[in-house]
Design a protein around this motif. Structure first.
Motif, PDB file in Angstrom:
ATOM      1  N   LEU A 123       0.848  -1.352   0.006  1.00 23.54           N
ATOM      2  CA  LEU A 123       0.033  -0.105  -0.191  1.00 23.54           C
ATOM      3  C   LEU A 123       0.923   1.347  -0.110  1.00 23.54           C
ATOM      4  N   LEU A 124       2.165   1.069   0.319  1.00 23.36           N
ATOM      5  CA  LEU A 124       3.039   2.298   0.663  1.00 23.36           C
ATOM      6  C   LEU A 124       3.923   2.371  -0.483  1.00 23.36           C
ATOM      7  N   ALA A 125       3.959   1.634  -1.220  1.00 23.27           N
ATOM      8  CA  ALA A 125       4.890   1.405  -2.469  1.00 23.27           C
ATOM      9  C   ALA A 125       5.347   2.727  -3.111  1.00 23.27           C
ATOM     10  N   ASP A 126       4.266   3.605  -3.145  1.00 25.17           N
ATOM     11  CA  ASP A 126       4.779   4.693  -4.187  1.00 25.17           C
ATOM     12  C   ASP A 126       5.066   6.159  -3.153  1.00 25.17           C
ATOM     13  N   ALA A 127       5.025   5.736  -1.859  1.00 25.16           N
ATOM     14  CA  ALA A 127       5.287   6.873  -0.878  1.00 25.16           C
ATOM     15  C   ALA A 127       6.890   6.931  -0.597  1.00 25.16           C
ATOM     16  N   ASN A 128       7.704   7.734  -1.052  1.00 27.25           N
ATOM     17  CA  ASN A 128       9.028   8.023  -0.613  1.00 27.25           C
ATOM     18  C   ASN A 128       9.341   8.612   0.814  1.00 27.25           C
ATOM     19  N   THR A 129       8.371   9.200   1.564  1.00 23.03           N
ATOM     20  CA  THR A 129       8.596   9.661   2.908  1.00 23.03           C
ATOM     21  C   THR A 129       8.054   8.864   3.740  1.00 23.03           C
ATOM     22  N   VAL A 130       7.664   7.541   3.498  1.00 26.21           N
ATOM     23  CA  VAL A 130       6.992   6.583   4.405  1.00 26.21           C
ATOM     24  C   VAL A 130       7.390   5.217   4.261  1.00 26.21           C
ATOM     25  N   ALA A 131       7.762   4.386   5.203  1.00 22.72           N
ATOM     26  CA  ALA A 131       8.338   3.047   5.074  1.00 22.72           C
ATOM     27  C   ALA A 131       7.659   2.074   6.270  1.00 22.72           C
ATOM     28  N   MET A 132       7.734   0.847   5.749  1.00 20.71           N
ATOM     29  CA  MET A 132       7.139  -0.264   6.954  1.00 20.71           C
ATOM     30  C   MET A 132       8.194  -1.151   7.040  1.00 20.71           C
ATOM     31  N   VAL A 133       8.462  -1.295   8.504  1.00 19.68           N
ATOM     32  CA  VAL A 133       9.651  -2.354   8.610  1.00 19.68           C
ATOM     33  C   VAL A 133       8.990  -3.485   9.594  1.00 19.68           C
ATOM     34  N   GLU A 134       9.531  -4.755   9.406  1.00 24.97           N
ATOM     35  CA  GLU A 134       9.139  -5.819  10.312  1.00 24.97           C
ATOM     36  C   GLU A 134      10.259  -5.990  11.420  1.00 24.97           C
ATOM     37  N   ALA A 135       9.690  -5.679  12.700  1.00 27.44           N
ATOM     38  CA  ALA A 135      10.473  -5.458  13.759  1.00 27.44           C
ATOM     39  C   ALA A 135       9.660  -5.871  14.947  1.00 27.44           C
ATOM     40  N   ASP A 136      10.359  -6.283  16.212  1.00 23.13           N
ATOM     41  CA  ASP A 136       9.705  -6.312  17.263  1.00 23.13           C
ATOM     42  C   ASP A 136      10.014  -5.635  18.510  1.00 23.13           C
ATOM     43  N   LEU A 137       9.107  -4.977  19.176  1.00 18.96           N
ATOM     44  CA  LEU A 137       9.471  -4.117  20.222  1.00 18.96           C
ATOM     45  C   LEU A 137      10.252  -4.815  21.297  1.00 18.96           C
ATOM     46  N   ARG A 138      10.287  -6.180  21.409  1.00 16.82           N
ATOM     47  CA  ARG A 138      10.675  -6.732  22.409  1.00 16.82           C
ATOM     48  C   ARG A 138      12.385  -7.068  22.309  1.00 16.82           C
ATOM     49  N   ASP A 139      12.894  -6.394  20.929  1.00 20.17           N
ATOM     50  CA  ASP A 139      14.110  -6.393  20.684  1.00 20.17           C
ATOM     51  C   ASP A 139      14.297  -5.100  20.122  1.00 20.17           C
ATOM     52  N   PRO A 140      14.646  -4.079  21.198  1.00 17.69           N
ATOM     53  CA  PRO A 140      14.636  -2.607  20.895  1.00 17.69           C
ATOM     54  C   PRO A 140      15.792  -2.352  19.974  1.00 17.69           C
ATOM     55  N   GLY A 141      16.978  -3.070  20.070  1.00 19.12           N
ATOM     56  CA  GLY A 141      18.216  -2.823  19.343  1.00 19.12           C
ATOM     57  C   GLY A 141      17.968  -2.991  17.892  1.00 19.12           C
ATOM     58  N   ASP A 142      17.417  -4.244  17.674  1.00 14.24           N
ATOM     59  CA  ASP A 142      16.952  -4.511  16.150  1.00 14.24           C
ATOM     60  C   ASP A 142      16.187  -3.738  15.614  1.00 14.24           C
ATOM     61  N   LEU A 143      14.965  -3.467  16.435  1.00 15.35           N
ATOM     62  CA  LEU A 143      13.801  -2.202  16.080  1.00 15.35           C
ATOM     63  C   LEU A 143      14.548  -1.173  15.467  1.00 15.35           C
ATOM     64  N   TYR A 144      15.533  -0.569  16.494  1.00 11.93           N
ATOM     65  CA  TYR A 144      16.277   0.570  16.026  1.00 11.93           C
ATOM     66  C   TYR A 144      16.874   0.525  14.730  1.00 11.93           C
ATOM     67  N   ALA A 145      17.812  -0.472  14.856  1.00  9.23           N
ATOM     68  CA  ALA A 145      18.501  -0.686  13.483  1.00  9.23           C
ATOM     69  C   ALA A 145      17.653  -0.774  12.131  1.00  9.23           C
ATOM     70  N   ARG A 146      16.610  -1.403  12.247  1.00 11.34           N
ATOM     71  CA  ARG A 146      15.807  -1.550  10.964  1.00 11.34           C
ATOM     72  C   ARG A 146      15.123  -0.256  10.621  1.00 11.34           C
ATOM     73  N   ILE A 147      14.825   0.481  11.715  1.00  8.46           N
ATOM     74  CA  ILE A 147      14.253   1.777  11.340  1.00  8.46           C
ATOM     75  C   ILE A 147      15.419   2.480  10.718  1.00  8.46           C
ATOM     76  N   ASP A 148      16.488   2.658  11.146  1.00  9.53           N
ATOM     77  CA  ASP A 148      17.740   3.421  10.690  1.00  9.53           C
ATOM     78  C   ASP A 148      17.859   2.963   9.447  1.00  9.53           C
ATOM     79  N   GLU A 149      17.867   1.802   9.063  1.00  5.65           N
ATOM     80  CA  GLU A 149      18.170   1.461   7.486  1.00  5.65           C
ATOM     81  C   GLU A 149      17.106   2.046   6.642  1.00  5.65           C
ATOM     82  N   THR A 150      16.108   2.438   7.163  1.00  6.89           N
ATOM     83  CA  THR A 150      15.178   3.156   5.961  1.00  6.89           C
ATOM     84  C   THR A 150      16.032   4.510   5.707  1.00  6.89           C
ATOM     85  N   GLY A 151      16.572   5.047   6.259  1.00  9.07           N
ATOM     86  CA  GLY A 151      17.316   6.415   6.129  1.00  9.07           C
ATOM     87  C   GLY A 151      16.164   7.560   6.080  1.00  9.07           C
TER      88      GLY A 151
END
Length: 263
Positions: A123-151
């Motif tokens: 649904l968000l494929a055409d949005a360049n200021t929006v992204a969706m990532v798969e991550a779990d709150l229970r692993d905040p380090g991984d969650l932070y890294a995956r969000i960071d990867e979106t730029g």
């Protein structure tokens, strides 16, 4: 993109089990969405039999989210949002509300359900200021890294982190939320809404837990002091600053939520 029950099977290679209710799809049904299956609708019906005000609670919760995001974008100048436990895209999504104030606002949605993420990315494929990532709150380090990867998110600048109607599905979220608070820059905001409990609703709580447990999702209502503790030393904004008085009153009957600012 709409989920078609005839087009998917429980043995789907993507792991989509249409026979097991899912909390995100139950929420979608309560909001009047179409991205749900018979099992989700039956679970929603059971919830409504136990707690008839649940549908109203879901809709009020959406109003809470919209009001909080609009206030942060328009009044606090926030231009970065992270929505954890976002679930399925529906009406008045975070990016839609934020973009109504400033089209440059950046939003990252996070969910730990791979099917929700596949659907969201489509649904968000055409949005360049929006992204969706798969991550779990229970692993905040991984969650932070995956969000960071979106730029899209600069963690050195204020970010609004939303955990709306999701922490009551996490048995012990305190350490993970505390870690996220540490990662946020001063001036960042935390937005939380949560199902509440009191001494007189033990039977209702037990019945809701039983329904949600069938989908493999625990539900843990908490007292207001227990929910407040999730904000740590953040400064809570008065509800009336971002919500109309009628919404504050109606929301209080079903749950509790607030917006906190990191000093």
């Amino acid at each position: 993109m709409e989920l078609e029950e005839d087009a998917v099977r429980a043995d789907s290679p993507h792991g989509l089990d249409v026979r097991t209710p899912n909390s995100a799809r139950i929420y979608d049904f309560m909001l009047g969405g179409k991205d749900n299956f018979a099992a989700d609708r039956e679970a929603a019906a059971q919830i409504l039999r136990v707690c008839p005000q649940a549908r109203d609670g879901v809709r009020l919760n959406r109003e809470f989210l919209v009001n909080a995001v609009r206030h942060l974008a328009a009044e606090a100048g926030v231009r970065q949002f992270v929505d954890i436990g976002a679930g399925l895209p529906t009406q008045n999504n975070v990016h839609e509300v934020a973009h109504a104030v400033d089209r440059s606002a950046r939003v990252v949605y996070v969910d730990n359900d791979p099917i929700v993420c596949v659907h969201g990315r489509a649904l968000l494929a055409d949005a360049n200021t929006v992204a969706m990532v798969e991550a779990d709150l229970r692993d905040p380090g991984d969650l932070y890294a995956r969000i960071d990867e979106t730029g899209l998110i600069d963690w050195d600048r204020p970010v609004a982190v939303l955990m709306v109607a999701m922490l009551h599905f996490v048995p012990d979220p305190y350490d993970a939320v505390a870690r996220l608070r540490e990662l946020m820059a001063p001036g960042g905001h935390l937005v939380i809404s949560h199902l509440t409990r009191d001494e007189g609703d033990g039977e209702l709580t037990d019945r809701l837990r039983d329904i949600y447990s069938r989908s493999g999702t625990p539900v843990v209502p908490r007292t207001i002091p227990e929910i407040r503790a999730l904000f740590g030393d953040f400064e809570l904004i008065e509800d009336e600053q971002f919500m109309p008085a009628y919404l504050v009153r109606r929301f209080a009957a079903l749950g509790w939520g607030s917006v906190g600012r990191k000093p």
